[in-house]
Write a protein that holds these residues in place. Structure first.
Motif, PDB file in Angstrom:
ATOM      1  N   PRO A  54      31.717  23.296  26.202  1.00 20.60           N
ATOM      2  CA  PRO A  54      31.769  22.283  27.279  1.00 20.60           C
ATOM      3  C   PRO A  54      30.964  21.026  26.944  1.00 20.60           C
ATOM      4  CG  PRO A  54      31.354  24.467  28.173  1.00 20.60           C
ATOM      5  CD  PRO A  54      31.210  24.579  26.694  1.00 20.60           C
ATOM      6  N   LEU A  55      29.796  21.201  26.322  1.00 16.03           N
ATOM      7  CA  LEU A  55      28.993  20.035  25.968  1.00 16.03           C
ATOM      8  C   LEU A  55      29.678  19.197  24.891  1.00 16.03           C
ATOM      9  CD1 LEU A  55      25.425  21.631  25.876  1.00 16.03           C
ATOM     10  CD2 LEU A  55      26.338  20.076  27.609  1.00 16.03           C
TER      11      LEU A  55
ATOM     12  N   ILE B 195      32.840  18.904  24.365  1.00 14.43           N
ATOM     13  CA  ILE B 195      33.955  18.162  24.973  1.00 14.43           C
ATOM     14  C   ILE B 195      33.432  16.921  25.685  1.00 14.43           C
ATOM     15  CG2 ILE B 195      35.753  18.274  26.723  1.00 14.43           C
ATOM     16  CD1 ILE B 195      36.150  21.196  26.035  1.00 14.43           C
ATOM     17  N   ILE B 196      32.287  17.064  26.376  1.00 11.72           N
ATOM     18  CA  ILE B 196      31.693  15.917  27.070  1.00 11.72           C
ATOM     19  C   ILE B 196      31.204  14.876  26.076  1.00 11.72           C
ATOM     20  CG2 ILE B 196      29.799  15.194  28.583  1.00 11.72           C
ATOM     21  CD1 ILE B 196      30.004  17.940  29.939  1.00 11.72           C
ATOM     22  N   TRP B 197      30.561  15.322  25.010  1.00  6.00           N
ATOM     23  CA  TRP B 197      29.954  14.400  24.064  1.00  6.00           C
ATOM     24  C   TRP B 197      30.991  13.759  23.131  1.00  6.00           C
ATOM     25  CZ3 TRP B 197      25.641  18.370  22.491  1.00  6.00           C
ATOM     26  CH2 TRP B 197      24.696  18.450  23.527  1.00  6.00           C
TER      27      TRP B 197
ATOM     28  N   GLY C 243      34.610  14.500  23.168  1.00  3.97           N
ATOM     29  CA  GLY C 243      35.995  14.447  23.607  1.00  3.97           C
ATOM     30  C   GLY C 243      36.789  15.655  23.130  1.00  3.97           C
TER      31      GLY C 243
ATOM     32  N   SER D  33      35.028  17.455  17.971  1.00  7.58           N
ATOM     33  CA  SER D  33      34.466  18.566  18.738  1.00  7.58           C
ATOM     34  C   SER D  33      34.836  19.909  18.116  1.00  7.58           C
ATOM     35  CB  SER D  33      34.949  18.507  20.187  1.00  7.58           C
ATOM     36  OG  SER D  33      36.368  18.527  20.248  1.00  7.58           O
TER      37      SER D  33
END
Length: 296
Positions: free
Chosen positions: A156-157, A159-161, A163, A168
């Motif tokens: 999840p991190l 994907i946030i950082w 994309g 990722s």
């Protein structure tokens, strides 16, 4: 000869006679038994080349035979355990459609880039930890802590950082491999004999020469062996990396086949991954043997 010397010689003769007489009473030494059929249990015993190939063949044919037997007897529902013939047909179908080649190339590219980046980070850091005590004290606590964090928890991190693109996915592979490889490389470097370093220093070798001509050649085979072990981990994390927002890859194909209960395709993909893994392992083993010929 003086009387004193004569008495001394007589006493010595008497003592030798008594010792000889006493030794004749000793029990006979046990006869060493002939090597039995269990001598192959001896640790480190060498085996012939023919025996080695026979054992390797058995290690492949035994699971395959069990698979064929379970499929032929219908002991397991074919939906859950397809036959080898069904798996072969599924693989041929995927190859003809072109999706197997596309997925294979995508996964191999991700593994090579991700695993290569992990090696580029972990080898220098592990090498430094193995050589210098200050580097070990500085890096070991952090590395020892972070390596217990599962790479999947970072998805999840990431994907946030980063994309949903390729970065990722590559970072999942890096995080899953890099910390374990750091500690394994450090252990290999620390195994360089201290006496070898001391002798080289005595002969005038400076720190740079010690690192280039003593530590690195001695540790290189072990570093390659560590890469062999962690290459399998990279393929394990590949499936996790291809779980999210992937449109190609062997892990993606496994997840897609699972949705439609296409277990024959899943097994076909697993066979492909196994073959690629064996090729990588053999390549790294040959590189290890070539780089460390002095260890053979």
């Amino acid at each position: 000869m003086s009387p004193a010397e004569g008495l001394t010689s007589t006493a010595r003769t008497r003592n030798l006679t008594q010792e000889t007489r006493g030794r004749s009473d000793w029990p006979e030494l046990p006869i060493r038994p002939a090597p039995s059929a269990r001598r192959w249990l001896a640790p480190g015993r060498e085996i012939s080349s023919a025996a080695r190939w026979v054992l390797r063949t058995v290690s492949v044919l035994a699971p395959l035979g069990a698979w064929v037997a379970l499929s032929a007897t219908k002991a397991v529902d074919p939906t859950f355990l397809p036959s080898p013939v069904a798996v072969w047909q599924a693989g041929v179908e995927m190859a003809r459609s072109g999706e197997l080649l596309t997925d294979t190339m995508a996964s191999v590219r991700r593994v090579l880039f991700g695993f290569g980046l992990a090696l580029a980070i972990s080898v220098p850091l592990g090498f430094a930890m193995g050589i210098w005590r200050w580097a070990l004290a500085l890096l070991e606590p952090a590395v020892g802590l972070v390596r217990y964090w599962p790479a999947s928890a970072f998805v999840p991190l990431l994907i946030i950082w980063l994309g949903l693109g390729e970065p990722s996915k590559l970072m999942v592979l890096v995080l899953g491999v890099v910390f374990f490889n750091i500690l394994m490389v450090a252990d290999v470097v620390r195994q360089v004999p201290r006496r070898l370093l001391e002798v080289s220093s005595t002969l005038g070798a400076g720190p740079g020469v010690l690192i280039r001509k003593v530590v690195l050649p001695h540790a290189l085979p072990g570093i390659i062996d560590a890469a062999r072990v962690n290459a399998a981990a990279a393929w394990n994390f590949l499936v996790i990396a291809e779980l999210f927002a992937a449109t190609s890859g062997l892990g993606y194909r496994i997840i897609r086949s699972q949705r439609f209960l296409q277990t024959d395709r899943i097994f076909a993909v697993l066979v492909v991954i196994g073959v690629i893994g064996i090729v990588m392992d053999v390549g790294l083993r040959l590189l290890r043997d070539r780089a460390g010929r002095w260890t053979v």
